[in-house]
Design a protein around this motif. Structure first.
Motif, PDB file in Angstrom:
ATOM      1  N   MET A   1      14.724   3.497  25.298  1.00  0.00           N
ATOM      2  CA  MET A   1      14.883   2.149  24.743  1.00  0.00           C
ATOM      3  C   MET A   1      13.829   1.907  23.672  1.00  0.00           C
ATOM      4  SD  MET A   1      14.788  -1.495  26.773  1.00  0.00           S
ATOM      5  CE  MET A   1      14.916  -3.042  25.890  1.00  0.00           C
ATOM      6  N   HIS A   2      14.238   1.368  22.518  1.00  0.00           N
ATOM      7  CA  HIS A   2      13.308   1.117  21.416  1.00  0.00           C
ATOM      8  C   HIS A   2      12.380  -0.049  21.746  1.00  0.00           C
ATOM      9  CE1 HIS A   2      11.644   0.284  17.545  1.00  0.00           C
ATOM     10  NE2 HIS A   2      12.282  -0.873  17.448  1.00  0.00           N
ATOM     11  N   THR A   3      11.081   0.162  21.540  1.00  0.00           N
ATOM     12  CA  THR A   3      10.087  -0.889  21.762  1.00  0.00           C
ATOM     13  C   THR A   3       9.435  -1.251  20.443  1.00  0.00           C
ATOM     14  OG1 THR A   3       9.613  -0.029  23.967  1.00  0.00           O
ATOM     15  CG2 THR A   3       7.998  -1.537  23.015  1.00  0.00           C
ATOM     16  N   PRO A   4       9.615  -2.491  19.967  1.00  0.00           N
ATOM     17  CA  PRO A   4       8.942  -2.868  18.712  1.00  0.00           C
ATOM     18  C   PRO A   4       7.441  -2.926  18.903  1.00  0.00           C
ATOM     19  CG  PRO A   4       9.941  -4.790  19.739  1.00  0.00           C
ATOM     20  CD  PRO A   4      10.393  -3.599  20.541  1.00  0.00           C
ATOM     21  N   GLY A   5       6.722  -2.641  17.839  1.00  0.00           N
ATOM     22  CA  GLY A   5       5.275  -2.640  17.918  1.00  0.00           C
ATOM     23  C   GLY A   5       4.670  -3.578  16.901  1.00  0.00           C
ATOM     24  N   THR A   6       3.443  -3.299  16.513  1.00  0.00           N
ATOM     25  CA  THR A   6       2.733  -4.084  15.507  1.00  0.00           C
ATOM     26  C   THR A   6       2.282  -3.150  14.406  1.00  0.00           C
ATOM     27  OG1 THR A   6       1.928  -5.603  17.221  1.00  0.00           O
ATOM     28  CG2 THR A   6       0.826  -5.675  15.081  1.00  0.00           C
ATOM     29  N   LEU A   7       2.592  -3.517  13.176  1.00  0.00           N
ATOM     30  CA  LEU A   7       2.201  -2.739  12.019  1.00  0.00           C
ATOM     31  C   LEU A   7       1.044  -3.452  11.323  1.00  0.00           C
ATOM     32  CD1 LEU A   7       2.742  -0.369  10.063  1.00  0.00           C
ATOM     33  CD2 LEU A   7       4.257  -1.927   8.793  1.00  0.00           C
ATOM     34  N   PHE A   8      -0.099  -2.792  11.270  1.00  0.00           N
ATOM     35  CA  PHE A   8      -1.278  -3.333  10.598  1.00  0.00           C
ATOM     36  C   PHE A   8      -1.315  -2.751   9.184  1.00  0.00           C
ATOM     37  CE2 PHE A   8      -2.083  -3.648  15.081  1.00  0.00           C
ATOM     38  CZ  PHE A   8      -2.710  -4.873  15.223  1.00  0.00           C
ATOM     39  N   THR A   9      -1.219  -3.617   8.191  1.00  0.00           N
ATOM     40  CA  THR A   9      -1.212  -3.195   6.804  1.00  0.00           C
ATOM     41  C   THR A   9      -2.404  -3.818   6.083  1.00  0.00           C
ATOM     42  OG1 THR A   9       0.159  -5.065   6.104  1.00  0.00           O
ATOM     43  CG2 THR A   9       1.304  -3.066   6.829  1.00  0.00           C
ATOM     44  N   GLY A  10      -2.523  -3.530   4.795  1.00  0.00           N
ATOM     45  CA  GLY A  10      -3.616  -4.105   4.019  1.00  0.00           C
ATOM     46  C   GLY A  10      -4.975  -3.586   4.426  1.00  0.00           C
ATOM     47  N   ILE A  11      -5.020  -2.358   4.954  1.00  0.00           N
ATOM     48  CA  ILE A  11      -6.292  -1.748   5.350  1.00  0.00           C
ATOM     49  C   ILE A  11      -6.865  -1.027   4.127  1.00  0.00           C
ATOM     50  CG2 ILE A  11      -7.428  -0.111   6.884  1.00  0.00           C
ATOM     51  CD1 ILE A  11      -5.084  -0.530   8.861  1.00  0.00           C
ATOM     52  N   GLY A  12      -7.965  -1.534   3.608  1.00  0.00           N
ATOM     53  CA  GLY A  12      -8.535  -0.924   2.412  1.00  0.00           C
ATOM     54  C   GLY A  12      -9.088   0.460   2.666  1.00  0.00           C
ATOM     55  N   GLN A  13      -9.773   0.618   3.775  1.00  0.00           N
ATOM     56  CA  GLN A  13     -10.346   1.912   4.159  1.00  0.00           C
ATOM     57  C   GLN A  13     -10.233   2.044   5.665  1.00  0.00           C
ATOM     58  OE1 GLN A  13     -14.715   2.599   4.762  1.00  0.00           O
ATOM     59  NE2 GLN A  13     -14.521   3.815   2.889  1.00  0.00           N
ATOM     60  N   LEU A  14      -9.592   3.093   6.130  1.00  0.00           N
ATOM     61  CA  LEU A  14      -9.396   3.317   7.563  1.00  0.00           C
ATOM     62  C   LEU A  14     -10.164   4.561   7.998  1.00  0.00           C
ATOM     63  CD1 LEU A  14      -7.973   2.698  10.266  1.00  0.00           C
ATOM     64  CD2 LEU A  14      -6.080   4.144   9.474  1.00  0.00           C
ATOM     65  N   VAL A  15     -11.092   4.381   8.923  1.00  0.00           N
ATOM     66  CA  VAL A  15     -11.800   5.496   9.539  1.00  0.00           C
ATOM     67  C   VAL A  15     -11.025   5.899  10.789  1.00  0.00           C
ATOM     68  CG1 VAL A  15     -13.920   6.229  10.696  1.00  0.00           C
ATOM     69  CG2 VAL A  15     -14.051   4.770   8.666  1.00  0.00           C
ATOM     70  N   THR A  16     -10.513   7.123  10.799  1.00  0.00           N
ATOM     71  CA  THR A  16      -9.733   7.586  11.956  1.00  0.00           C
ATOM     72  C   THR A  16     -10.534   8.472  12.903  1.00  0.00           C
ATOM     73  OG1 THR A  16      -8.927   9.608  10.884  1.00  0.00           O
ATOM     74  CG2 THR A  16      -7.661   7.564  10.511  1.00  0.00           C
TER      75      THR A  16
END
Length: 404
Positions: A1-16
């Motif tokens: 079953m598909h579960t919607p999530g949250t998309l975080f955008t507008g990240i200038g710099q992402l440290v992974t």
């Protein structure tokens, strides 16, 4: 079953902290992504990368299309801090001791006993309320995973209640009955060790993941520390150790021999200590707040890193030698006084802390990791050291839920 999530955008710099991610800044270990996006589903990171490369595969595209969108408006985003060494359950205050040190008195381990007396006198409700306040502080500053030690009860009942209280707010609990020898056992320290490895361990092991000891002059000898840690191992607890805070000694090599997850302080290092750590999986956890608050020499992080030792930074938040809960502050001190670069200090306060807790699910933001992260009021992680003392956490998420 598909579960919607949250998309975080507008990240200038992402440290992974994912070394597999190509970094454009020369700090490859941080796995930096510029102009990034982050997809979170059921509390877990499910996609991370440049916003221009959002998923196009059918299932992934569906997840993105249905996701709630949160625009972080150009903020830098980092993994949540992992504080692998705290003492957050205690009573009383030692401001007078701090003032005396700042007036020239030397730090010793003996001040712990005054906190023991205050903690024994405090009610569970008083201790819990104070603990909740510290947790609020941690979250507000971006610390999403934290360890808590006992060690201010030093009776069977008190150590067990401190760990039970700690276990209400974290899974990372450490039995530190071997913090100091309490006054009632001053004439017979071995009898106290007997208690720690016997009835006290029996009462505390069900509430603890780890066992620790303070292997130091004025606390516990290497022989006593070994006995205590081996008793904990026999009960299924992982090993941690305080060592070489006040002087060089065999504690670091003991920690490596016992496959400790972490050996903490490491202020006084010998070449043999560094060689032992470099050839092991034991993390050297450095505690900048201690040296800042005691005016001891700072540990030499540069020597450790250059030798290939895994280094963590932690707060050691406690009422005596380091009454700060701020890992951003510790990062700034480590960069200023311990020979670390801003990138090394951030890695050590996130992925390094996770390594010190032997956790693979936190301290980084690759697919499959817990969605624990901090949006900074800054364009770059460098501001954590560049702007010391400034509250830079604009938003904090733990398992995908905003907590500060």
């Amino acid at each position: 079953m598909h579960t919607p999530g949250t998309l975080f955008t507008g990240i200038g710099q992402l440290v992974t902290n994912d070394p597999g991610v190509r970094s454009l800044t020369g700090t490859a270990r941080l796995g930096i992504v510029e102009d990034a996006a982050l997809l979170v589903t059921d509390g877990v990171v499910t996609w991370v990368g440049p916003a221009a490369s959002l998923p196009t595969a059918e299932a992934a595209a569906l997840a993105v299309a249905d996701a709630e969108v949160v625009d972080l408006e150009g903020a830098a985003v980092i993994p949540g801090f992992v504080d692998s060494h705290t003492h957050l359950v205690f009573g009383g205050d030692r401001a007078a001791e701090f003032e005396a040190r700042m007036s020239g008195q030397a730090y010793t381990a003996g001040g712990i006993r005054s906190t023991v007396a205050a903690t024994r006198a405090a009610t569970d409700a008083e201790l819990a309320a104070r603990l909740d306040g510290f947790v609020t502080e941690l979250l507000a500053q971006g610390t999403t995973t934290f360890e808590i030690k006992s060690g201010y009860g030093l009776t069977v009942a008190d150590e067990a209640r401190l760990l039970e209280l700690a276990s209400r707010v974290t899974d990372e609990t450490t039995f530190l009955g071997a913090h100091v020898v309490p006054v009632e056992f001053a004439a017979d320290p071995e009898a106290y060790v007997d208690l720690v490895v016997g009835n006290m361990l029996d009462a505390c092991a069900p509430h603890a993941r780890w066992i620790d000891a303070f292997c130091e002059t004025g606390a516990f000898t290497p022989e006593q520390s070994r006995r205590i840690l081996e008793a904990g191992t026999a009960r299924g607890l992982g090993v941690r150790l305080h060592a070489s805070q006040l002087s060089a000694g065999p504690g670091i090599r003991l920690a490596v021999e016992l496959d400790a997850a972490s050996v903490d302080h490491c202020t006084y290092l010998t070449e043999d200590d560094i060689a032992a750590l470099a050839g092991s999986s034991t993390v050297a956890t450095l505690l900048p707040g201690v040296e800042f608050s005691t005016r001891q020499q700072f540990p030499d992080a540069r020597r450790l890193i250059d030798a290939g030792v895994t280094v963590a930074l932690a707060s050691d938040c406690n009422p005596g030698s380091s009454f700060t809960s701020s890992l951003p502050f510790c990062i700034a001190v480590a960069v200023r006084d311990m020979g670390m670069t801003p990138a090394e200090a951030l890695w050590s306060a996130t992925a390094g802390g996770a390594a010190a807790l032997r956790r693979a699910d936190v301290g980084h933001l690759a697919a499959g990791a817990s969605a624990d992260f901090v949006a900074l009021r800054a364009p770059s992680y460098v501001h954590l050291a560049y702007r010391p003392g400034v509250p830079l956490a604009a938003g904090v998420w733990r398992a995908g839920a905003r907590v500060a």
